[in-house]
Design a protein around this motif. Structure first.
Motif, PDB file in Angstrom:
ATOM      1  N   ALA A   1       0.838  -1.204   0.000  1.00 31.37           N
ATOM      2  CA  ALA A   1       0.000   0.000   0.000  1.00 31.37           C
ATOM      3  C   ALA A   1       0.872   1.253   0.000  1.00 31.37           C
ATOM      4  O   ALA A   1       0.562   2.245  -0.658  1.00 31.37           O
ATOM      5  N   ALA A   2       1.991   1.200   0.715  1.00 33.43           N
ATOM      6  CA  ALA A   2       2.906   2.352   0.755  1.00 33.43           C
ATOM      7  C   ALA A   2       3.489   2.606  -0.632  1.00 33.43           C
ATOM      8  O   ALA A   2       3.609   3.752  -1.073  1.00 33.43           O
ATOM      9  N   ALA A   3       3.815   1.525  -1.329  1.00 35.31           N
ATOM     10  CA  ALA A   3       4.370   1.652  -2.679  1.00 35.31           C
ATOM     11  C   ALA A   3       3.328   2.235  -3.628  1.00 35.31           C
ATOM     12  O   ALA A   3       3.621   3.097  -4.462  1.00 35.31           O
ATOM     13  N   ALA A   4       2.068   1.777  -3.477  1.00 37.56           N
ATOM     14  CA  ALA A   4       0.993   2.278  -4.333  1.00 37.56           C
ATOM     15  C   ALA A   4       0.791   3.770  -4.099  1.00 37.56           C
ATOM     16  O   ALA A   4       0.611   4.552  -5.034  1.00 37.56           O
ATOM     17  N   LEU A   5       0.844   4.161  -2.825  1.00 35.66           N
ATOM     18  CA  LEU A   5       0.664   5.574  -2.472  1.00 35.66           C
ATOM     19  C   LEU A   5       1.815   6.402  -3.040  1.00 35.66           C
ATOM     20  O   LEU A   5       1.612   7.509  -3.556  1.00 35.66           O
ATOM     21  N   ALA A   6       3.014   5.851  -2.990  1.00 36.23           N
ATOM     22  CA  ALA A   6       4.172   6.568  -3.540  1.00 36.23           C
ATOM     23  C   ALA A   6       3.992   6.780  -5.042  1.00 36.23           C
ATOM     24  O   ALA A   6       4.278   7.843  -5.573  1.00 36.23           O
ATOM     25  N   GLY A   7       3.479   5.753  -5.705  1.00 32.08           N
ATOM     26  CA  GLY A   7       3.243   5.864  -7.147  1.00 32.08           C
ATOM     27  C   GLY A   7       2.205   6.921  -7.452  1.00 32.08           C
ATOM     28  O   GLY A   7       2.375   7.743  -8.338  1.00 32.08           O
TER      29      GLY A   7
END
Length: 220
Positions: free
Chosen positions: A203-209
């Motif tokens: 989820a953190a990676a998705a938010l970063a994207g």
């Protein structure tokens, strides 16, 4: 495969609009759509969908007192296969977002004439989503905005950690890159996830994207 016309129910307390839509569909689109029923009460929406086995429900969001979002929730809970087009006479984007989260398959502002609803109804019946252009623009811009204000509240170390996380790096490698112990790295990751309001690294990676963090780094 779907045979015969799609059965539609209208959940709307504006009699004129509902009547106009029903007349139009009956007159020009009778081989594609039939009106199974209409109600002006949120409480009756799910029962009505069930009793006429509706394929599609058109729900006005601004219905008192429970509101159309409640109607959408009731319908989707009991009849998940029924597709829902939410309509709103106001420009309340939060309401539109709530409707989509509650399970609506489409959202349009009520300024459209009844005949302009035929295309969206066909689209939703075919299993696709329909969104008002104004809402789409707002949703796209708002998913990026909070993250930039979020990024402002993060330290350079936080941002570095977020980036390493987002590339799928293991904790032991993150620790090495951040020059801290593995235990500290674990704690830093947990604290960062908490501040980002997400509960795992994916989820953190998705938010970063979504927030453009990775693009900024690619450019910088």
């Amino acid at each position: 495969m779907h045979h015969g016309p799609f059965v539609i129910v209208i959940v709307d307390d504006h009699e004129l609009f509902a009547e106009g839509l029903e007349l139009l569909l009956r007159r020009d689109w009778g081989e594609q759509f039939v009106i199974g029923g209409r109600t002006t009460f949120v409480e009756e929406a799910a029962d009505l969908v069930g009793s006429c086995n509706a394929d599609l429900a058109i729900v006005d969001l601004s219905m008192p007192p429970l509101g159309g979002v409640a109607a959408i929730r009731h319908i989707k809970a009991r009849h998940p296969a029924t597709r829902i087009l939410a309509l709103s006479g106001t420009d309340d984007h939060q309401l539109a977002e709530d409707a989509l989260r509650a399970g609506a398959d489409g959202f349009l502002s009520k300024t459209v004439r009844p005949e302009a609803l035929v295309g969206p109804l066909q689209t939703i019946a075919a299993g696709l989503k329909v969104l008002d252009p104004g809402l789409l623009d707002r949703l796209l811009s708002s998913t990026r905005k909070p993250a930039s204000s979020l990024a402002d509240s993060l330290t350079p170390a936080d941002l570095k950690l977020w980036t390493l996380l987002s590339t799928g790096m293991e904790t032991v490698d993150i620790a090495a890159r951040m020059v801290v112990s593995e235990r500290t790295a674990k704690r830093m990751v947990a604290s960062l996830l908490h501040r980002l309001g997400v509960n795992n690294r994916i989820a953190a990676a998705a938010l970063a994207g979504r927030s453009g963090l990775l693009e900024d780094l690619a450019e910088g």
